[in-house]
Write an enzyme that holds these catalytic residues in place. Structure first.
Site, PDB file in Angstrom:
ATOM      1  N   CYS A 102      36.500  31.260 -26.502  1.00  0.00           N
ATOM      2  CA  CYS A 102      35.437  32.251 -26.258  1.00  0.00           C
ATOM      3  C   CYS A 102      35.953  33.150 -25.146  1.00  0.00           C
ATOM      4  O   CYS A 102      35.531  33.040 -23.997  1.00  0.00           O
ATOM      5  CB  CYS A 102      34.129  31.565 -25.879  1.00  0.00           C
ATOM      6  SG  CYS A 102      33.500  30.398 -27.119  1.00  0.00           S
ATOM      7  N   GLY A 161      39.486  37.256 -18.497  1.00  0.00           N
ATOM      8  CA  GLY A 161      40.096  36.917 -17.214  1.00  0.00           C
ATOM      9  C   GLY A 161      40.863  35.608 -17.220  1.00  0.00           C
ATOM     10  O   GLY A 161      41.936  35.506 -16.627  1.00  0.00           O
ATOM     11  N   CYS A 186      29.377  28.314 -16.573  1.00  0.00           N
ATOM     12  CA  CYS A 186      28.860  28.811 -15.298  1.00  0.00           C
ATOM     13  C   CYS A 186      27.385  28.421 -15.183  1.00  0.00           C
ATOM     14  O   CYS A 186      26.570  29.186 -14.670  1.00  0.00           O
ATOM     15  CB  CYS A 186      29.072  30.309 -15.153  1.00  0.00           C
ATOM     16  SG  CYS A 186      28.407  31.303 -16.495  1.00  0.00           S
TER      17      CYS A 186
END
Length: 439
Positions: A257, A262, A380
């Site tokens: 994903c 980054g 997160c």
């Protein structure tokens, strides 16, 4: 602006009106802050105006419960639904006074003028009176918990009873700016020296090899060499993913994903010989990955593919991967300080749907992992149903999966992984689990 006005507009009214429009869309129409800013900011020519709009919007959303408390105390009756744009403008005005602490006279004058720009000339006097009162008396305090929906606050209380107050407080404060130095173009010490030459102070954490943390946030355009790929913006917790995954040199790696890219970029900065495939189910989001890799000079080193990682029959060639990263879609409850609109848009049913998707992704990706290979599951989120309990359930149904400790540097031990809570060591809330496939 009203074409009948004879006098020129007050300087600074345009960015205040822009901020109010963004806040109105986010607060009242369920729009994403990131998407609204992406559409609004390019319409402002001055980079200082863009920075001001962004600062106002983030501050207003972090403090919205406090500003609503002020309006409830100072107004004889609640604002009507037709006055939602006025509420947004008042929030933008309050944000300029506290916490941004802009010069009060100019901030109030420009915000009053913005009321006229927005077609609310009849309410300009009310805007002036309320902002002047906030200037004189200060804004009343508010419990950070007031910004969180009841159902989500209850989940935090159940998961982290001893830490819930610190989670709420940290989530209401601005995050520091973390940088990741592109080691292909120079080392961290050399880039820190470039920052100092530009008048920017940074700290180099000992346990994050490529990271710098800025004492004060700056626009990316002010970062030396940013456009040329010398550095990227990435939270310290997210940078730990590359250390935990630790793929073998030249190994076959899947970032399942990948957007916005980054973590894939970090892996390639460390080892350009990796055979890395970056997937995303959304073509537009995959374009962001491509842009990230282009800026860093890494586009030729990765294979990008629009695909649903949970449906391997549609895209997988049958060759297993040595390492897989699943940075899973999640509730984003660990990054509320970066995405304060999460508290407006997230629903309890969303979390249950996300948990089901996370399980589908884990089960599908496991079939593509080579024996002896490692899969890193990251979110997160700070909800244990998405993290520790979720991975425990996967281990219980997967006979050839073993958990390995990501290490003390990744936060507190929680079940088979490590959990960092918002603000700990200046980083985002983040969960990491490393799973090894055994024969």
């Amino acid at each position: 602006m009203n074409p009948q006005r004879k006098t020129p507009p007050v300087a600074g009214s345009a960015p205040r009106a822009c901020a109010a429009r963004v806040l109105d869309a986010v607060l009242h129409r369920g729009r994403s802050l990131k998407a609204e800013l992406a559409a609004a900011l390019p319409k402002l020519d001055d980079t200082r105006d863009r920075a001001l709009v962004e600062a106002i919007c983030f501050a207003a959303l972090r403090q919205r419960a406090r500003y609503d408390a002020a309006l409830a105390a100072w107004m004889a009756k609640p604002l009507a639904q037709r006055d939602r744009p006025l509420r947004a403008l008042l929030h933008a005005g309050f944000a300029q006074l506290d916490p941004l602490a802009l010069p009060a006279h100019a901030a109030v004058a420009a915000t009053v003028e913005a009321a006229r720009t927005l077609g609310r000339t009849h309410q300009a006097g009310l805007v002036n009176a309320l902002l002047r009162r906030a200037q004189r008396e200060g804004l009343p305090p508010a419990d950070p918990a007031a910004a969180w929906p009841d159902w989500l606050r209850a989940r935090l209380q159940a998961d982290w009873p001893d830490e819930v107050e610190s989670i709420l407080a940290a989530s209401a404060t601005p995050a520091p700016l973390w940088l990741r130095v592109n080691r292909r173009l120079g080392d961290r010490d050399a880039y820190a020296a470039r920052l100092r030459d530009a008048g920017i102070e940074a700290e180099a954490p000992a346990d994050l090899a490529d990271a710098l943390r800025l004492a004060e946030a700056v626009p990316v355009a002010a970062l030396p060499g940013f456009a040329e790929g010398a550095v990227s913006v990435q939270d310290g917790a997210a940078q730990q993913v590359a250390d935990v995954l630790a793929p073998p040199a030249g190994g076959r790696v899947l970032d399942a994903c990948a957007a916005p890219g980054g973590k894939a970029a970090h892996l390639l900065e460390r080892d350009p010989s990796l055979r890395l495939t970056a997937l995303d189910v959304d073509a537009a989001r995959l374009d962001r990955v491509r842009e990230t890799l282009d800026r860093l000079g890494l586009a030729a080193d990765a294979r990008l593919q629009v695909a649903d990682a949970a449906v391997p029959v549609q895209w997988w060639d049958g060759e297993r991967f040595d390492a897989i990263l699943l940075d899973a879609p999640c509730s984003a409850t660990g990054i509320v300080r970066r995405q304060p609109d999460v508290l407006l848009h997230r629903r309890a049913r969303d979390v249950e749907a996300l948990i089901a998707l996370q399980a589908r992704l884990l089960d599908a990706l496991w079939t593509m992992l080579a024996p002896g290979g490692a899969l890193v599951y990251a979110t997160c989120s700070i909800l244990r149903d998405e993290n520790a309990r979720h991975v425990e359930a996967f281990l219980a149904r997967t006979a050839d999966a073993r958990a390995e400790d990501p290490g003390d540097g990744c936060g507190r031990r929680d079940g088979p992984g490590r959990q960092r809570l918002p603000g700990e060591n200046g980083m985002d809330g983040f969960f990491l689990a490393r799973l090894r496939r055994v024969a």
